[in-house]
Design a protein around this motif. Structure first.
Motif, PDB file in Angstrom:
ATOM      1  N   UNK A 146       0.835  -1.198   0.000  1.00 15.17           N
ATOM      2  CA  UNK A 146       0.000   0.000   0.000  1.00 15.17           C
ATOM      3  C   UNK A 146       0.873   1.252   0.000  1.00 15.17           C
ATOM      4  N   UNK A 147       1.861   1.298   0.884  1.00 11.25           N
ATOM      5  CA  UNK A 147       2.731   2.468   0.970  1.00 11.25           C
ATOM      6  C   UNK A 147       3.507   2.669  -0.332  1.00 11.25           C
ATOM      7  N   UNK A 148       4.014   1.586  -0.900  1.00 16.47           N
ATOM      8  CA  UNK A 148       4.742   1.674  -2.166  1.00 16.47           C
ATOM      9  C   UNK A 148       3.822   2.196  -3.269  1.00 16.47           C
ATOM     10  N   UNK A 149       2.589   1.681  -3.302  1.00 15.21           N
ATOM     11  CA  UNK A 149       1.652   2.107  -4.351  1.00 15.21           C
ATOM     12  C   UNK A 149       1.331   3.585  -4.230  1.00 15.21           C
ATOM     13  N   UNK A 150       1.168   4.082  -3.015  1.00 10.34           N
ATOM     14  CA  UNK A 150       0.824   5.490  -2.833  1.00 10.34           C
ATOM     15  C   UNK A 150       2.016   6.399  -3.128  1.00 10.34           C
ATOM     16  N   UNK A 151       3.227   5.917  -2.847  1.00 15.94           N
ATOM     17  CA  UNK A 151       4.400   6.662  -3.279  1.00 15.94           C
ATOM     18  C   UNK A 151       4.442   6.769  -4.794  1.00 15.94           C
ATOM     19  N   UNK A 152       4.081   5.681  -5.466  1.00 19.72           N
ATOM     20  CA  UNK A 152       4.005   5.699  -6.925  1.00 19.72           C
ATOM     21  C   UNK A 152       2.933   6.638  -7.437  1.00 19.72           C
ATOM     22  N   UNK A 153       1.789   6.690  -6.739  1.00 18.04           N
ATOM     23  CA  UNK A 153       0.712   7.599  -7.137  1.00 18.04           C
ATOM     24  C   UNK A 153       1.183   9.047  -7.079  1.00 18.04           C
ATOM     25  N   UNK A 154       1.999   9.378  -6.086  1.00 18.08           N
ATOM     26  CA  UNK A 154       2.513  10.747  -5.994  1.00 18.08           C
ATOM     27  C   UNK A 154       3.355  11.102  -7.212  1.00 18.08           C
ATOM     28  N   UNK A 155       4.219  10.190  -7.641  1.00 18.02           N
ATOM     29  CA  UNK A 155       5.024  10.454  -8.824  1.00 18.02           C
ATOM     30  C   UNK A 155       4.197  10.407 -10.098  1.00 18.02           C
ATOM     31  N   UNK A 156       3.204   9.533 -10.140  1.00 14.46           N
ATOM     32  CA  UNK A 156       2.292   9.516 -11.276  1.00 14.46           C
ATOM     33  C   UNK A 156       1.601  10.866 -11.407  1.00 14.46           C
TER      34      UNK A 156
END
Length: 263
Positions: free
Chosen positions: A158-168
């Motif tokens: 979950x944390x990794x995915x949300x970090x990715x969402x920020x860069x997306x």
């Protein structure tokens, strides 16, 4: 902040924050697509909004490209346009790092991050075509989290995915700026959804949560919906590539706060 006659797709909108966003958008005059994989809850959500404004339900697994393509096509067929996309669909998979299964990691990243990418790309293609034909640019809102910045060791996917969402959010905002299409994100803190409701019956858990929240309360889904309404409106016309953290002051905090005993 009127959204009169705007068409919005909101993924994962059958309940929780997604439903709160759908309700706020409908109240502000938008026509809303509730996209979800829970057909029963999705249809119930449409029924709940029937007295407020126009909403339809479309089944969509955002991690599946064909589902996303069909969702966009059905929206255009039913409502004629897409002005706003809210990438809200998300899941969690709690596990100790050393025991985390590959399929759980893939499932969370597939929905939370790949799903946001697939939906953003599909909707942005329509939005760009509309702009090139003289139409108004739209906007995309991604649902991030404070966990894009801070970590929970048993919620690694979950944390990794949300970090990715920020860069997306950052990169797609830059890519689409030339068309006037805005891309922003919301990073909620602790919000009173079904996943968090259990803390109300667990005093120790609630105290621990509030000790990290300077405002000393759990947020409401409607408060996140209010941020989404702002980002979707013309009032945010010069805002892009940003994440607004609605977390009761948690991220700036470098210590814990005293929680009054309410017993």
């Amino acid at each position: 902040m009127s959204l009169e006659n705007k068409v919005a797709i909101i993924t994962g909108a059958a309940r929780g924050i997604g439903f709160a966003v759908a309700k706020r958008f409908v109240m502000d005059g938008a026509k809303v697509v509730i996209a979800d994989i829970d057909d029963e809850a999705g249809e119930a959500a449409v029924d709940d909004l029937s007295g407020v404004g126009e909403a339809i339900y479309i089944h969509c697994n955002v991690a599946e490209r064909l589902d996303v393509r069909n969702m966009v096509a059905e929206t255009l067929n039913a409502l004629g346009d897409i002005d706003i996309l809210v990438n809200n669909a998300g899941v969690v998979a709690g596990s100790d790092f050393l025991e985390l299964e590959e399929e759980d990691f893939d499932r969370v990243l597939g929905i939370n991050l790949k799903g946001a990418f697939l939906c953003s790309q599909a909707v942005a293609r329509h939005m760009v075509e509309k702009v090139e034909n003289g139409g108004e640019p739209g906007c995309i809102i991604n649902m991030s989290s404070i966990n894009a910045v801070v970590g929970i060791p048993n919620q690694i996917p979950y944390c990794v995915s949300k970090g990715g969402v920020s860069q997306l959010t950052s990169t797609t905002a830059i890519a689409l700026a030339q068309y006037g299409i805005r891309v922003n994100a919301i990073g909620p803190g602790s919000i009173m959804t079904d996943m968090l409701a259990a803390v109300n019956s667990d005093k120790a858990a609630k105290t621990r949560l509030l000790s990290r929240t300077p405002m000393l309360r759990i947020g409401e889904p409607s408060e996140i919906a209010g941020v989404a309404a702002f980002l979707a409106s013309s009032d945010a016309g010069y805002v892009t590539g940003q994440t607004i953290y609605a977390d009761g002051g948690r991220l700036p905090l470098n210590y814990t706060v005293e929680v009054p005993d309410t017993d």
